[in-house]
Motif scaffolding. Structure first.
Motif, PDB file in Angstrom:
ATOM      1  N   TYR A 156      -1.457   4.233  -0.564  1.00 28.36           N
ATOM      2  CA  TYR A 156      -1.520   3.610  -1.878  1.00 28.36           C
ATOM      3  C   TYR A 156      -0.720   2.307  -1.886  1.00 28.36           C
ATOM      4  O   TYR A 156      -1.139   1.312  -2.492  1.00 28.36           O
ATOM      5  CB  TYR A 156      -0.967   4.551  -2.942  1.00 28.36           C
ATOM      6  CG  TYR A 156      -1.858   5.731  -3.289  1.00 28.36           C
ATOM      7  CD1 TYR A 156      -3.094   5.902  -2.671  1.00 28.36           C
ATOM      8  CD2 TYR A 156      -1.470   6.677  -4.237  1.00 28.36           C
ATOM      9  CE1 TYR A 156      -3.904   6.968  -2.982  1.00 28.36           C
ATOM     10  CE2 TYR A 156      -2.272   7.755  -4.557  1.00 28.36           C
ATOM     11  CZ  TYR A 156      -3.490   7.902  -3.927  1.00 28.36           C
ATOM     12  OH  TYR A 156      -4.303   8.972  -4.240  1.00 28.36           O
ATOM     13  N   ALA A 160      -2.169  -1.348  -2.644  1.00 28.91           N
ATOM     14  CA  ALA A 160      -1.578  -2.178  -3.699  1.00 28.91           C
ATOM     15  C   ALA A 160      -1.249  -3.565  -3.162  1.00 28.91           C
ATOM     16  O   ALA A 160      -1.450  -4.579  -3.844  1.00 28.91           O
ATOM     17  CB  ALA A 160      -0.319  -1.497  -4.246  1.00 28.91           C
ATOM     18  N   ASP A 166      -0.158  -2.862  -8.790  1.00 25.99           N
ATOM     19  CA  ASP A 166       0.875  -1.852  -8.562  1.00 25.99           C
ATOM     20  C   ASP A 166       0.238  -0.521  -8.165  1.00 25.99           C
ATOM     21  O   ASP A 166      -0.976  -0.317  -8.297  1.00 25.99           O
ATOM     22  CB  ASP A 166       1.785  -1.690  -9.784  1.00 25.99           C
ATOM     23  CG  ASP A 166       1.035  -1.282 -11.048  1.00 25.99           C
ATOM     24  OD1 ASP A 166       0.181  -0.379 -10.961  1.00 25.99           O
ATOM     25  OD2 ASP A 166       1.307  -1.867 -12.110  1.00 25.99           O
ATOM     26  N   ILE A 167       1.082   0.389  -7.674  1.00 24.52           N
ATOM     27  CA  ILE A 167       0.583   1.662  -7.151  1.00 24.52           C
ATOM     28  C   ILE A 167      -0.071   2.495  -8.249  1.00 24.52           C
ATOM     29  O   ILE A 167      -1.070   3.180  -8.019  1.00 24.52           O
ATOM     30  CB  ILE A 167       1.723   2.448  -6.467  1.00 24.52           C
ATOM     31  CG1 ILE A 167       2.161   1.721  -5.192  1.00 24.52           C
ATOM     32  CG2 ILE A 167       1.282   3.872  -6.147  1.00 24.52           C
ATOM     33  CD1 ILE A 167       3.299   2.401  -4.447  1.00 24.52           C
ATOM     34  N   VAL A 170      -3.526   1.403  -8.575  1.00 24.87           N
ATOM     35  CA  VAL A 170      -4.308   1.900  -7.437  1.00 24.87           C
ATOM     36  C   VAL A 170      -4.764   3.328  -7.707  1.00 24.87           C
ATOM     37  O   VAL A 170      -5.944   3.664  -7.533  1.00 24.87           O
ATOM     38  CB  VAL A 170      -3.492   1.846  -6.134  1.00 24.87           C
ATOM     39  CG1 VAL A 170      -4.211   2.610  -5.019  1.00 24.87           C
ATOM     40  CG2 VAL A 170      -3.257   0.408  -5.709  1.00 24.87           C
TER      41      VAL A 170
END
Length: 202
Positions: A156, A160, A166-167, A170
């Motif tokens: 992840y 990203a 940002d995660i 994602v």
């Protein structure tokens, strides 16, 4: 400080920056298959994927200083470059591309991967064209994270890095992408149940 498992690559990178051609070749061999597979899934064309892969590594060779170890892995950075190259090629070749070219290429017959991923196994059977169409039909911002996380097996955090998000974004996009793919494959008869879609959005 970069993770310990990145140190061998960073050592090769340092040698490459000093003009060591063998170091570049070693990094190329290590990452070319993943970059090609990623480009193939983005473009749906062997010819375009080969071009994108070549352009990506030419960019790497000429501008190695653009890679920042503090921001992620070389693999993720290369995928980011390939993503940009694929988008640029799509814009420049959109009007010149013959749609029949994609139909006749045998989408997964010549995958240049040393390691077989879950998607490779799907793409090598008779459903290859249906899967390609289903993946291609997903909205681009969802498709990118699906290819990166599920099909190219990046983390992840790496996805990203590639997408510049940002995660949390994602995860959200990946959940929606899974649901869209499961729905499309179900309607195409590739999946016999819609259960994966329900599971993906939980």
């Amino acid at each position: 400080m970069p993770p310990r498992n990145m140190q061998p690559e960073l050592t090769l990178l340092a040698k490459m920056k000093q003009g060591d051609e063998e170091a570049f070749v070693a990094l190329y061999r290590q990452h070319k298959d993943a970059v090609y597979r990623f480009a193939l899934l983005l473009t749906g064309s062997h010819h375009l994927a080969s071009d994108v892969t070549q352009e990506t590594f030419m960019h790497f060779l000429s501008r190695p200083g653009q890679y920042d170890p503090g921001r992620g892995t070389i693999a993720a950075w290369l995928c980011g470059v390939a993503r940009n190259m694929a988008r640029k090629d799509a814009r420049s070749r959109e009007d010149a591309t013959d749609p029949e070219e994609l139909e006749g290429e045998g989408y997964a017959a010549h995958l240049l991967a040393d390691n077989v991923t879950p998607l490779d196994r799907i793409l090598k059977d008779e459903t290859a064209e249906l899967v390609r169409r289903a993946v291609a039909a997903i909205a681009p911002h969802y498709r990118d994270v699906l290819i990166l996380c599920e099909l190219s097996e990046l983390s992840y955090a790496e996805a990203a890095q590639v997408c510049g998000i940002d995660i949390g974004t994602v995860r959200s996009r990946l959940s929606r992408a899974r649901a869209q793919l499961a729905d499309r494959l179900g309607r195409l008869g590739v999946l016999t149940t819609s259960a994966p879609a329900k599971e993906a959005v939980q």
